[in-house]
Scaffold this motif. Structure first.
Motif, PDB file in Angstrom:
ATOM      1  N   GLY A 222       0.813  -1.214   0.000  1.00  0.00           N
ATOM      2  CA  GLY A 222       0.000   0.000   0.000  1.00  0.00           C
ATOM      3  C   GLY A 222       0.846   1.264   0.000  1.00  0.00           C
ATOM      4  O   GLY A 222       0.572   2.211  -0.748  1.00  0.00           O
ATOM      5  N   VAL A 223       1.878   1.264   0.829  1.00  0.00           N
ATOM      6  CA  VAL A 223       2.771   2.428   0.879  1.00  0.00           C
ATOM      7  C   VAL A 223       3.504   2.591  -0.445  1.00  0.00           C
ATOM      8  O   VAL A 223       3.654   3.703  -0.970  1.00  0.00           O
ATOM      9  CB  VAL A 223       3.764   2.286   2.048  1.00  0.00           C
ATOM     10  N   GLY A 224       3.977   1.461  -1.002  1.00  0.00           N
ATOM     11  CA  GLY A 224       4.683   1.521  -2.279  1.00  0.00           C
ATOM     12  C   GLY A 224       3.827   2.087  -3.395  1.00  0.00           C
ATOM     13  O   GLY A 224       4.301   2.880  -4.222  1.00  0.00           O
ATOM     14  N   ASP A 225       2.544   1.701  -3.430  1.00  0.00           N
ATOM     15  CA  ASP A 225       1.641   2.246  -4.449  1.00  0.00           C
ATOM     16  C   ASP A 225       1.451   3.745  -4.288  1.00  0.00           C
ATOM     17  O   ASP A 225       1.334   4.485  -5.274  1.00  0.00           O
ATOM     18  CB  ASP A 225       0.282   1.534  -4.379  1.00  0.00           C
ATOM     19  N   ARG A 226       1.402   4.208  -3.041  1.00  0.00           N
ATOM     20  CA  ARG A 226       1.158   5.634  -2.806  1.00  0.00           C
ATOM     21  C   ARG A 226       2.374   6.498  -3.116  1.00  0.00           C
ATOM     22  O   ARG A 226       2.237   7.626  -3.601  1.00  0.00           O
ATOM     23  CB  ARG A 226       0.727   5.854  -1.356  1.00  0.00           C
ATOM     24  N   ILE A 227       3.570   5.973  -2.831  1.00  0.00           N
ATOM     25  CA  ILE A 227       4.767   6.790  -3.054  1.00  0.00           C
ATOM     26  C   ILE A 227       5.480   6.432  -4.364  1.00  0.00           C
ATOM     27  O   ILE A 227       6.502   7.035  -4.696  1.00  0.00           O
ATOM     28  CB  ILE A 227       5.754   6.654  -1.872  1.00  0.00           C
ATOM     29  N   GLY A 228       4.929   5.452  -5.095  1.00  0.00           N
ATOM     30  CA  GLY A 228       5.481   5.121  -6.402  1.00  0.00           C
ATOM     31  C   GLY A 228       6.719   4.264  -6.383  1.00  0.00           C
ATOM     32  O   GLY A 228       7.527   4.322  -7.315  1.00  0.00           O
ATOM     33  N   LEU A 229       6.888   3.417  -5.358  1.00  0.00           N
ATOM     34  CA  LEU A 229       8.035   2.501  -5.294  1.00  0.00           C
ATOM     35  C   LEU A 229       7.566   1.072  -5.540  1.00  0.00           C
ATOM     36  O   LEU A 229       6.522   0.666  -5.030  1.00  0.00           O
ATOM     37  CB  LEU A 229       8.721   2.580  -3.928  1.00  0.00           C
ATOM     38  N   PRO A 230       8.314   0.274  -6.299  1.00  0.00           N
ATOM     39  CA  PRO A 230       7.955  -1.130  -6.503  1.00  0.00           C
ATOM     40  C   PRO A 230       7.960  -1.873  -5.167  1.00  0.00           C
ATOM     41  O   PRO A 230       8.903  -1.726  -4.372  1.00  0.00           O
ATOM     42  CB  PRO A 230       9.052  -1.653  -7.433  1.00  0.00           C
ATOM     43  N   TRP A 231       6.927  -2.691  -4.930  1.00  0.00           N
ATOM     44  CA  TRP A 231       6.810  -3.299  -3.607  1.00  0.00           C
ATOM     45  C   TRP A 231       7.925  -4.291  -3.283  1.00  0.00           C
ATOM     46  O   TRP A 231       8.312  -4.382  -2.112  1.00  0.00           O
ATOM     47  CB  TRP A 231       5.425  -3.924  -3.433  1.00  0.00           C
ATOM     48  N   PRO A 232       8.507  -5.078  -4.229  1.00  0.00           N
ATOM     49  CA  PRO A 232       9.630  -5.944  -3.822  1.00  0.00           C
ATOM     50  C   PRO A 232      10.828  -5.144  -3.312  1.00  0.00           C
ATOM     51  O   PRO A 232      11.502  -5.557  -2.367  1.00  0.00           O
ATOM     52  CB  PRO A 232       9.966  -6.713  -5.102  1.00  0.00           C
ATOM     53  N   VAL A 233      11.091  -4.008  -3.949  1.00  0.00           N
ATOM     54  CA  VAL A 233      12.211  -3.169  -3.517  1.00  0.00           C
ATOM     55  C   VAL A 233      11.940  -2.608  -2.131  1.00  0.00           C
ATOM     56  O   VAL A 233      12.799  -2.656  -1.234  1.00  0.00           O
ATOM     57  CB  VAL A 233      12.444  -2.031  -4.530  1.00  0.00           C
ATOM     58  N   LEU A 234      10.740  -2.073  -1.948  1.00  0.00           N
ATOM     59  CA  LEU A 234      10.389  -1.504  -0.643  1.00  0.00           C
ATOM     60  C   LEU A 234      10.374  -2.586   0.427  1.00  0.00           C
ATOM     61  O   LEU A 234      10.785  -2.344   1.581  1.00  0.00           O
ATOM     62  CB  LEU A 234       9.022  -0.826  -0.738  1.00  0.00           C
ATOM     63  N   LEU A 235       9.928  -3.793   0.065  1.00  0.00           N
ATOM     64  CA  LEU A 235       9.901  -4.900   1.023  1.00  0.00           C
ATOM     65  C   LEU A 235      11.307  -5.268   1.475  1.00  0.00           C
ATOM     66  O   LEU A 235      11.544  -5.537   2.667  1.00  0.00           O
ATOM     67  CB  LEU A 235       9.205  -6.105   0.393  1.00  0.00           C
ATOM     68  N   LEU A 236      12.251  -5.296   0.552  1.00  0.00           N
ATOM     69  CA  LEU A 236      13.634  -5.603   0.919  1.00  0.00           C
ATOM     70  C   LEU A 236      14.205  -4.514   1.819  1.00  0.00           C
ATOM     71  O   LEU A 236      14.931  -4.809   2.780  1.00  0.00           O
ATOM     72  CB  LEU A 236      14.486  -5.752  -0.341  1.00  0.00           C
ATOM     73  N   LEU A 237      13.874  -3.258   1.533  1.00  0.00           N
ATOM     74  CA  LEU A 237      14.352  -2.164   2.389  1.00  0.00           C
ATOM     75  C   LEU A 237      13.750  -2.258   3.786  1.00  0.00           C
ATOM     76  O   LEU A 237      14.446  -2.042   4.787  1.00  0.00           O
ATOM     77  CB  LEU A 237      13.990  -0.822   1.751  1.00  0.00           C
ATOM     78  N   VAL A 238      12.466  -2.588   3.873  1.00  0.00           N
ATOM     79  CA  VAL A 238      11.820  -2.737   5.184  1.00  0.00           C
ATOM     80  C   VAL A 238      12.432  -3.909   5.939  1.00  0.00           C
ATOM     81  O   VAL A 238      12.714  -3.813   7.149  1.00  0.00           O
ATOM     82  CB  VAL A 238      10.302  -2.928   5.012  1.00  0.00           C
TER      83      VAL A 238
END
Length: 568
Positions: A54-70
């Protein structure tokens, strides 16, 4: 019970390696606490995955990338509990459903069209990458044996199809390039797993790798997997249709990839290839007119893909933390090794794509991509590593591979370099190439022809009913206008067919027009079903983009379900 390392501020939860012999009357409270903690952590990982998307969609980041960062950030939060999972179980639990979710979106026509790309990228490029990375690793890492170098190289060689697809489509990469990346990602794990297994076996028995035997194993593994996957997919499609329930069908397809993978492990053939072939065959043979089942299956597998990926990343991140926080492991050198290997992976991939581009120019389109130097750049930059790299390195035994902890750090750095950096920059790179270098999709004549055939099949139903006199010319015109949606998205919205009369007092005329309206609805439904059958058949045709066909079928499915069901 396995002994675990403990680090300050990071309590560890241990999962029993063998079933407990305690009876339910004498259940160990400590075991109960561990199981509850494990359940809470798994649920928390799933919730975190959903929120990350959900956060990735709102800020325009691909979710696998954001998931790895989290995952990276959570690893270093003091007090975060850890679940100790057998690492070699992560791949059999996560890979089959993810492969199935990806493979059901492809088709035999696409595989026929992309077979050269599959052979070049999924087999030959993996072998070349393993050879180069293994050589660089042995030169760079003191005391590293050939077996250890091959195991590490095989783990980092294959790009991750889930990450590539999740990043490539939102970035606006042309469909021909995405199709090549999808075809590569479906099969490259198979080649790397054969090399990885050969290295692990040699390490366990303190023997050299027998290359002739490994090559024979690869051929046997591939042929046996194709045969098994095709047979399972063909007869499973009959069973799904017999079940006649979207819920039961989805439940069956959820269980099936695990069964296929485990059976393949027992008979020593490629579970990756078998799962992919079974998924393609089953998806190609399902009833083309089952709109509700198709929509339910698409939504079901999107959810599965999301949750399984998030859970697997989280569990593996907890295992990686043990190596990163181990005070006995040197950290700086493995980080430098990981950076060097990341550069080597990108360079090797770039050179290989350049060779394909050069051959494409000489042979005039042997491959769908690359056809321009911009394609070379995007295909190189989109070679993101992910789940398989993580899982393979974690499955190594410290007894057979003394540098296993260092390998874990190397793999983690490779993931950060080849997933996070490209994932964050691909949208900007694609936009720049479109703006300054004319990056766009080539005309897809095969797919356009498939859509035209589907439109003609639908119109033929209307023409047949018109010739029989069961449909008025005015109603036929209105239905044909709405059938333009098969070829474009600019058709009229679904609504009534304009056959209702405003005169409330003319009962006979009103009933007559109501019957005409019901007949028109039946014909619209039949014509859309004819279009669906034509589109489903086009998935076998060479050159047709299965994603474009699936999107059009999804759109028609929604229109079919939106049509009112009149009582006769």
């Amino acid at each position: 019970m396995r002994t675990l390392r403990h680090f300050p501020g990071h309590p560890s939860v241990t999962v029993p390696s063998t079933p407990s012999t305690a009876t339910t009357d004498h259940f160990d409270p400590l075991d109960r606490t561990r199981l509850v903690t494990t359940l809470i952590i798994v649920l928390a990982l799933m919730l975190c995955t959903v929120l990350t998307v959900g956060v990735g969609d709102r800020i325009g980041l691909p979710w696998p990338v954001l998931l790895l960062l989290v995952t990276t950030a959570v690893m270093f939060i003091p007090g975060t509990p850890s679940v100790d999972v057998e690492p070699h179980l992560i791949l059999p639990l996560a890979l089959p459903p993810l492969l199935w979710a990806l493979a059901r979106r492809t088709s035999w026509g696409m595989l026929r069209d992309q077979w050269r790309s599959i052979l070049s990228l999924s087999v030959m490029l993996v072998i070349v990458t393993v050879a180069v990375v293994a050589g660089v690793a042995m030169w760079m890492i003191p005391g590293l044996t050939l077996v250890g170098a091959l195991a590490l190289a095989a783990a980092v060689a294959p790009p991750d199809p889930v990450a590539v697809e999740a990043v490539a489509e939102p970035a606006g990469i042309p469909r021909r390039i995405i199709g090549t990346l999808q075809s590569e990602g479906l099969f490259n794990d198979a080649a790397s797993l054969v090399i990885f297994s050969a290295a692990v076996t040699a390490a366990q028995f303190h023997d050299d790798i027998h290359w002739l035997e490994a090559g024979g194993t690869m051929v046997y593994s591939a042929i046996g997997a194709v045969a098994l996957g095709w047979a399972v997919g063909r007869y499973s499609a009959k069973l799904v249709e017999w079940l006649d329930s979207p819920v039961a069908g989805n439940a069956f397809t959820w269980v099936l990839p695990f069964i296929i993978y485990l059976v393949c492990e027992e008979i020593h053939i490629s579970g990756v290839i078998a799962v992919v072939v079974a998924a393609v065959e089953l998806s190609s043979r399902l009833d083309a007119t089952a709109a509700d089942a198709r929509l339910a299956g698409s939504s079901f597998w999107e959810v599965i893909e999301l949750l399984v990926t998030g859970m697997a990343f989280g569990l593996m991140g907890m295992n990686v933390r043990d190596s990163i926080l181990d005070e006995e492991v040197e950290h700086l050198k493995p980080v430098l090794w990981g950076l060097v290997i990341s550069v080597v992976l990108i360079v090797v991939r770039g050179l290989w794509m350049s060779c394909l581009y050069w051959r494409n120019k000489r042979r005039k389109g042997v491959y769908r991509a690359p056809v321009r130097w911009t394609d070379v750049l995007l295909l190189t930059w989109a070679g993101m590593r992910g789940l398989v790299t993580f899982a393979l390195v974690l499955s190594l035994s410290p007894g057979d591979f003394p540098m296993r902890d260092e390998f874990t750090i190397v793999a983690f750095v490779v993931l950060l370099c080849t997933m996070v950096i490209p994932g964050l920059t691909l949208p900007q790179l694609t936009a720049y190439l479109k703006r300054n270098h004319g990056l766009h999709d080539l005309a897809d004549h095969a797919t356009e022809e498939a859509l035209d055939d589907a439109h003609r099949a639908a119109v033929a139903v209307v023409s047949r009913e018109l010739s029989r006199g069961t449909l008025t010319p005015e109603a036929a015109t209105r239905i044909n206008e709405r059938l333009q949606v098969i070829r474009s998205t600019s058709a009229l919205d679904d609504g009534d067919d304009g056959l209702e009369d405003a005169d409330e007092h003319a009962r006979i005329r009103r009933e007559r027009r109501q019957r005409a309206a019901r007949k028109a609805l039946e014909i619209r439904r039949e014509s859309l079903n004819a279009a669906q059958r034509s589109l489903a058949a086009s998935r076998y045709r060479k050159g047709v983009d299965p994603t474009a066909v699936a999107e059009k079928m999804h759109e028609i499915d929604r229109r079919l379900l939106a049509l009112p069901h009149e009582d006769h």
